[in-house]
Design a protein around this motif. Structure first.
Motif, mmCIF file in Angstrom:
data_model
loop_
_atom_site.group_PDB
_atom_site.id
_atom_site.type_symbol
_atom_site.label_atom_id
_atom_site.label_comp_id
_atom_site.label_asym_id
_atom_site.label_seq_id
_atom_site.Cartn_x
_atom_site.Cartn_y
_atom_site.Cartn_z
ATOM 1 N N GLY A 322 27.383 21.599 45.448
ATOM 2 C CA GLY A 322 26.115 22.188 45.039
ATOM 3 C C GLY A 322 26.100 23.695 45.000
ATOM 4 O O GLY A 322 25.054 24.307 44.737
ATOM 5 N N ASN A 323 27.244 24.321 45.273
ATOM 6 C CA ASN A 323 27.328 25.777 45.186
ATOM 7 C C ASN A 323 27.430 26.215 43.730
ATOM 8 O O ASN A 323 27.910 25.477 42.874
ATOM 9 C CB ASN A 323 28.546 26.280 45.966
ATOM 10 N N TRP A 324 27.007 27.443 43.480
ATOM 11 C CA TRP A 324 27.004 27.996 42.131
ATOM 12 C C TRP A 324 28.161 28.974 41.942
ATOM 13 O O TRP A 324 28.523 29.705 42.865
ATOM 14 C CB TRP A 324 25.683 28.723 41.868
ATOM 15 N N HIS A 325 28.706 28.976 40.723
ATOM 16 C CA HIS A 325 29.785 29.894 40.385
ATOM 17 C C HIS A 325 29.531 30.467 38.991
ATOM 18 O O HIS A 325 29.008 29.769 38.113
ATOM 19 C CB HIS A 325 31.139 29.179 40.409
ATOM 20 N N MET A 326 29.888 31.726 38.815
ATOM 21 C CA MET A 326 29.742 32.387 37.529
ATOM 22 C C MET A 326 31.063 33.063 37.152
ATOM 23 O O MET A 326 31.609 33.850 37.924
ATOM 24 C CB MET A 326 28.639 33.453 37.581
ATOM 25 N N LEU A 327 31.572 32.737 35.964
ATOM 26 C CA LEU A 327 32.712 33.434 35.405
ATOM 27 C C LEU A 327 32.211 34.478 34.422
ATOM 28 O O LEU A 327 31.264 34.226 33.666
ATOM 29 C CB LEU A 327 33.649 32.458 34.689
ATOM 30 N N VAL A 328 32.831 35.652 34.426
ATOM 31 C CA VAL A 328 32.416 36.735 33.544
ATOM 32 C C VAL A 328 33.640 37.516 33.061
ATOM 33 O O VAL A 328 34.731 37.403 33.614
ATOM 34 C CB VAL A 328 31.462 37.726 34.261
ATOM 35 N N ASN A 329 33.415 38.302 32.017
ATOM 36 C CA ASN A 329 34.327 39.374 31.653
ATOM 37 C C ASN A 329 33.890 40.584 32.466
ATOM 38 O O ASN A 329 32.853 41.186 32.194
ATOM 39 C CB ASN A 329 34.249 39.658 30.158
ATOM 40 N N ALA A 330 34.657 40.937 33.483
ATOM 41 C CA ALA A 330 34.261 41.975 34.428
ATOM 42 C C ALA A 330 34.641 43.380 33.990
ATOM 43 O O ALA A 330 34.263 44.349 34.660
ATOM 44 C CB ALA A 330 34.876 41.688 35.799
ATOM 45 N N PHE A 331 35.357 43.513 32.875
ATOM 46 C CA PHE A 331 35.707 44.834 32.350
ATOM 47 C C PHE A 331 35.403 44.892 30.859
ATOM 48 O O PHE A 331 36.301 44.918 30.016
ATOM 49 C CB PHE A 331 37.180 45.159 32.626
ATOM 50 N N PRO A 332 34.115 44.911 30.494
ATOM 51 C CA PRO A 332 33.744 44.930 29.079
ATOM 52 C C PRO A 332 33.801 46.340 28.495
ATOM 53 O O PRO A 332 34.155 47.307 29.182
ATOM 54 C CB PRO A 332 32.298 44.429 29.120
ATOM 55 N N GLY A 333 33.437 46.452 27.211
ATOM 56 C CA GLY A 333 33.261 47.756 26.576
ATOM 57 C C GLY A 333 34.462 48.659 26.710
ATOM 58 O O GLY A 333 35.590 48.294 26.378
ATOM 59 N N GLN A 334 34.236 49.876 27.206
ATOM 60 C CA GLN A 334 35.285 50.877 27.296
ATOM 61 C C GLN A 334 36.124 50.768 28.571
ATOM 62 O O GLN A 334 36.942 51.646 28.848
ATOM 63 C CB GLN A 334 34.663 52.282 27.214
ATOM 64 N N CYS A 335 35.942 49.726 29.363
ATOM 65 C CA CYS A 335 36.769 49.538 30.560
ATOM 66 C C CYS A 335 38.197 49.219 30.155
ATOM 67 O O CYS A 335 38.445 48.372 29.297
ATOM 68 C CB CYS A 335 36.218 48.397 31.410
ATOM 69 N N ASN A 336 39.150 49.880 30.769
ATOM 70 C CA ASN A 336 40.563 49.680 30.489
ATOM 71 C C ASN A 336 41.396 49.918 31.731
ATOM 72 O O ASN A 336 40.972 50.673 32.611
ATOM 73 C CB ASN A 336 41.024 50.644 29.379
ATOM 74 N N PRO A 337 42.595 49.335 31.807
ATOM 75 C CA PRO A 337 43.119 48.266 30.962
ATOM 76 C C PRO A 337 42.390 46.955 31.259
ATOM 77 O O PRO A 337 41.743 46.820 32.298
ATOM 78 C CB PRO A 337 44.587 48.193 31.358
ATOM 79 N N LYS A 338 42.522 45.981 30.366
ATOM 80 C CA LYS A 338 41.740 44.759 30.440
ATOM 81 C C LYS A 338 42.521 43.543 30.949
ATOM 82 O O LYS A 338 41.988 42.444 30.955
ATOM 83 C CB LYS A 338 41.143 44.450 29.065
ATOM 84 N N LEU A 339 43.740 43.753 31.373
ATOM 85 C CA LEU A 339 44.557 42.609 31.777
ATOM 86 C C LEU A 339 43.911 41.811 32.902
ATOM 87 O O LEU A 339 44.012 40.590 32.949
ATOM 88 C CB LEU A 339 45.953 43.087 32.200
ATOM 89 N N GLN A 340 43.220 42.496 33.831
ATOM 90 C CA GLN A 340 42.624 41.825 34.998
ATOM 91 C C GLN A 340 41.108 41.647 34.842
ATOM 92 O O GLN A 340 40.366 41.673 35.816
ATOM 93 C CB GLN A 340 42.908 42.653 36.253
#
Length: 425
Positions: A322-340
C-alpha cells in the motif's frame, strides 16, 4: 549516422564495437553542437570550457555528479559524490521498497528494488532482439502497456512522425508538431512490440494509459499541445473503439500527466509545472498535484511542488503493502549530464513525499550478454505492474542518443520506446 550493428548478429559483435561506437558518437555530437548551434540538453555540457560540477544532494550512496556551481571540473566530481547509508530505523529509510530490520539496521529490499536503502530500481538485462517498441519506420518516445483479455500486451506510445512523406524514423525533434499516439502489440511484456494502428492523431504527446478499477475502461491521458492541456480519450472495449481524440476531453490545463485512478471513481493527477525551487537547482521544472472527482472530470485544487527537487514526467503506483512510489525524470530541461536522470520518490499516503533519489535508474542499459548500451537520455518512465501479483513487472521509457546503434534505430536524435523487465523474485 553512427556505426550500426546488425541485429541478428548483435550478441556476438556488440562487445567489440561498443567502445568505438561510443567514442565516435561523442565526437559526432560535439561537431553537431559546434556546427548547428544546438543546446546543451543532450549531455554535451561537460565538454564546455570553464564548466563546474557539483554532487547532487539526492544522489544517495551511489552518488550523482551534475553540472552547476561547484568545486569539480568534470562530470566525475573526482569520485567524491555518494553518501554512505547510515542504516535504517524504519521502513521509510528503506524507501518503502523494503523492510527495515531494526536489530541490524539493514534493509531487506523487495525484488524490484536495490541498494542499501532500496531506492534504486533492480532491472533484468535486456534482450537486444526485443527492446520494447523499435519500429522500422516510426520513432517513438515512451508510453505504457496493459495486458488484454486476449493475453497480449497492448502498448500505447508517443510516436513521432516525419514532416515529409516517405521519410523514416525522423527522431525526437518533431515532437511538438508531429507527435501522435499509436498502438502496438506483443506476446511478452518486454516485446518486441509490433505496430497495429494509429489511435490519436497529431498533436498528442506524453500518453499514459490507465485502466479504471470501476468500469474496466482503458483511458489514454495525453497533452494535446506541447504545453498542454491534458486530455483523455477512453475505450470501453479494450481499445477496439475510442472516444473522440480531437483533442479529447480536457481534464487539466497542465502538462505531462501522471494520473492515478481510484476504486471510488476519483482520480489524482500529478503533472509537470514550474516552481521557485531552492538553490542549487538546474531547472525550475517541478511536480504538482490536482484532484479530480472522476476519471474524465476537470481537475482542481492541489499544490505545487510536492517536493523541492526539480523533476518532470511523474509516474505513480502503489506497491503490495500500500505504499506509494513515483518515478520521474529528475534532471529535465537544461540539467546535464543526463545519464543519471532517473528519480524515485516514495510516500506512505500519496500526499507527503520524500525527495526523489536521483540516479535511481540511468541510461546505461545492461544487455543479456553482459555488455552495455548507453543512452544520453532516458525519460518518460512508466511502471507497469504485474496484473496477477500487483508487483512491478517492467518499466517503459523513451531513449535517445544510444550507442551502439541497433537497427532500425539510427542513432543521434532518433528515439525509441524501451521496455525493461525488473527482477521479480
Amino acid at each position: 549516422l553512427a556505426p550500426t550493428v546488425d541485429r541478428a548478429h548483435f550478441l556476438t559483435k556488440i562487445s567489440h564495437s561498443g567502445v568505438a561506437a561510443h567514442v565516435s558518437c561523442t565526437m559526432r555530437l560535439s561537431l553537431l553542437v559546434a556546427l548547428l548551434g544546438v543546446g546543451i540538453t543532450e549531455g554535451t555540457a561537460e565538454h564546455m570550457s570553464g564548466s563546474t560540477y557539483r554532487c547532487d544532494v539526492q544522489g544517495g550512496e551511489r552518488g550523482v555528479c551534475i553540472l552547476g556551481p561547484g568545486n569539480y571540473t568534470d562530470s566525475t566530481c573526482d569520485g567524491k559524490c555518494g553518501t554512505p547509508f547510515a542504516g535504517c530505523v524504519s521502513d521509510w529509510d528503506c524507501s518503502l521498497a523494503g523492510v527495515c530490520d531494526v536489530s541490524t539496521k539493514a534493509c531487506k529490499c523487495d525484488p524490484w528494488a536495490s541498494g542499501s536503502d532500496c531506492s534504486y530500481l533492480n532491472f533484468q538485462p535486456v534482450d537486444p532482439l526485443a527492446l520494447g517498441y523499435l519500429d522500422e519506420s516510426e520513432s517513438s518516445w515512451g508510453g505504457n502497456a496493459v495486458l488484454g483479455s486476449d493475453n497480449k500486451w497492448h502498448l500505447y506510445m508517443a510516436e513521432i512522425g516525419c514532416a515529409s512523406a516517405g521519410e523514416k524514423r525522423c527522431g525526437l525533434g518533431g515532437w511538438q508538431s508531429h507527435s501522435q499516439v499509436a498502438h502496438a502489440v506483443s506476446d511478452t511484456p518486454a516485446g518486441p512490440y509490433k505496430r497495429d494502428r494509429l489511435i490519436l492523431p497529431p498533436e498528442h504527446h506524453n500518453p499514459t494509459l490507465k485502466v479504471s478499477p470501476v468500469d474496466g475502461s482503458w483511458n489514454i491521458y495525453s497533452i494535446s499541445k506541447g504545453s498542454g492541456p491534458i486530455v483523455v480519450s477512453s475505450s470501453l472495449d479494450e481499445g477496439a473503439t475510442w472516444t473522440s481524440g480531437t483533442p479529447g476531453i480536457v481534464v487539466s490545463k497542465e502538462q505531462n500527466p501522471g494520473p492515478y485512478l481510484f476504486k471510488n471513481g476519483s482520480m489524482t493527477m500529478w503533472y509537470r509545472d514550474q516552481a521557485n525551487l531552492p538553490e542549487p537547482t538546474c531547472s525550475d521544472e517541478s511536480i504538482g498535484v490536482q484532484f479530480c472527482s472522476t476519471r474524465n472530470s476537470t481537475c482542481s485544487g492541489g499544490h505545487n511542488p510536492v517536493f523541492t527537487h526539480t523533476a518532470e514526467d511523474p509516474s505513480v503506483f502503489q506497491d503490495v503493502r500500500g505504499n506509494w512510489h513515483m518515478l520521474v525524470n529528475a534532471f529535465p530541461g537544461q540539467c546535464n549530464p543526463k545519464l543519471q536522470q532517473g528519480g524515485h520518490a516514495w510516500s506512505r499516503d500519496g500526499v507527503v513525499w520524500s525527495e526523489p533519489r536521483t540516479g535511481a535508474y540511468n541510461g546505461s542499459i545492461l544487455l543479456i550478454n553482459g555488455s552495455t548500451m548507453t543512452c544520453n537520455r532516458r525519460e518518460r518512465p512508466q511502471m507497469v505492474l504485474d496484473p496477477k501479483t500487483g508487483t512491478p513487472l517492467f518499466m517503459t521509457s523513451g531513449v535517445t542518443g544510444c550507442t551502439p546503434v541497433i537497427p532500425p534505430y539510427k542513432g543521434g536524435s532518433d528515439c525509441f520506446t524501451l521496455a525493461q523487465l525488473l527482477v521479480t523474485a
